[in-house]
Write a protein that holds these residues in place. Sequence first.
Motif, short mmCIF file in Angstrom:
data_model
loop_
_atom_site.label_atom_id
_atom_site.label_comp_id
_atom_site.label_asym_id
_atom_site.label_seq_id
_atom_site.Cartn_x
_atom_site.Cartn_y
_atom_site.Cartn_z
N PRO A 56 -1.06 -2.44 9.30
CA PRO A 56 -1.52 -1.79 8.07
C PRO A 56 -2.99 -2.07 7.76
O PRO A 56 -3.52 -3.12 8.13
CB PRO A 56 -0.63 -2.42 6.98
N PHE A 57 -3.61 -1.12 7.11
CA PHE A 57 -4.97 -1.28 6.58
C PHE A 57 -5.96 -1.78 7.63
O PHE A 57 -6.56 -2.84 7.48
CB PHE A 57 -4.96 -2.23 5.36
N ASN A 102 3.38 -1.65 3.52
CA ASN A 102 3.25 -0.34 2.88
C ASN A 102 4.58 0.13 2.30
O ASN A 102 5.64 -0.37 2.68
CB ASN A 102 2.79 0.70 3.91
N HIS A 154 -6.38 1.85 -5.15
CA HIS A 154 -6.33 1.88 -3.69
C HIS A 154 -7.78 1.86 -3.17
O HIS A 154 -8.66 2.51 -3.75
CB HIS A 154 -5.63 3.17 -3.24
N GLU A 197 -3.84 3.10 11.59
CA GLU A 197 -2.69 2.21 11.45
C GLU A 197 -1.56 2.65 12.39
O GLU A 197 -0.93 1.82 13.06
CB GLU A 197 -2.20 2.21 10.00
N GLY A 256 0.83 -1.20 0.00
CA GLY A 256 0.00 0.00 0.00
C GLY A 256 0.87 1.25 0.00
O GLY A 256 2.02 1.25 -0.46
N GLU A 257 0.30 2.29 0.58
CA GLU A 257 0.94 3.60 0.51
C GLU A 257 1.71 3.89 1.80
O GLU A 257 2.91 3.69 1.88
CB GLU A 257 -0.18 4.60 0.28
N ALA A 258 0.97 4.28 2.81
CA ALA A 258 1.58 4.66 4.09
C ALA A 258 0.52 4.50 5.18
O ALA A 258 -0.67 4.54 4.88
CB ALA A 258 2.03 6.11 4.03
N PRO A 259 0.93 4.33 6.42
CA PRO A 259 -0.07 4.22 7.49
C PRO A 259 -0.88 5.51 7.62
O PRO A 259 -0.37 6.60 7.39
CB PRO A 259 0.79 4.02 8.76
N GLY A 260 -2.14 5.36 7.98
CA GLY A 260 -2.97 6.50 8.33
C GLY A 260 -3.12 6.55 9.86
O GLY A 260 -2.36 5.89 10.59
#
Length: 192
Positions: free
Chosen positions: A55-56, A83, A159, A49, A42-46
């Motif tokens: 992750p996710f 990520n 995504h 996360e 994926g991209e990056a933790p939010g």
Amino acid sequence: MYEQLEEVKKSCLNCQKCALGALRNNVVFSDGIPNSKLMLIGEAPGFNEDMQGKPFVGRAGQLLDKIFESVGFSREKDVYICNTIKCRPPENRDPLPDEKEACRAYLDKQIEILKPRIILLCGKVALTSFLPHLNVGITKVRGQWFEGPYGAKMMPIFHPSYLLRNPIARPGSPKALMWEDIKNIRKAYDAL
Ligand code: URA
């Protein structure tokens, strides 16, 4: 394999190679099973996360789980999820080039140790990290197979956050295309 991966994780958990190290609550290294043939990047933790160190796990993650479940995949049995960068950028902005650069060695090690047979590049940040020469958006290349590291088959996919912003499922919509892609991914997985 597991010991090597634990070593990489240990150094990642102490990482201060970029400015995000000082801001994080948790490093988000991975989830799912390490001996999977299928890796999602994926991209990056939010926010969620970063709080949970996984992750996710937010809304996008719940949708991702549903997409996997629709073809019989689960995090617990079939998929390794990680990520492009392991720490949350402030306000969920896109990772900066120096952050991607600093984090890249961890991701490369994850791939080198696990040697997944199928790699899913989930969203534009993962796409541009692995296929920068294409210089196109995800819409143009999603669903296509590319040659990945160690002979892996690699496919860019939408995504799940993008699908949350475009929830209508009519022919040709992002959601409908994602359904096509996940079925093809399942087929390729079954043919391994
Ligand atoms: N979006 C991502 O790309 N990764 C996460 O872990 C969560 C949201």
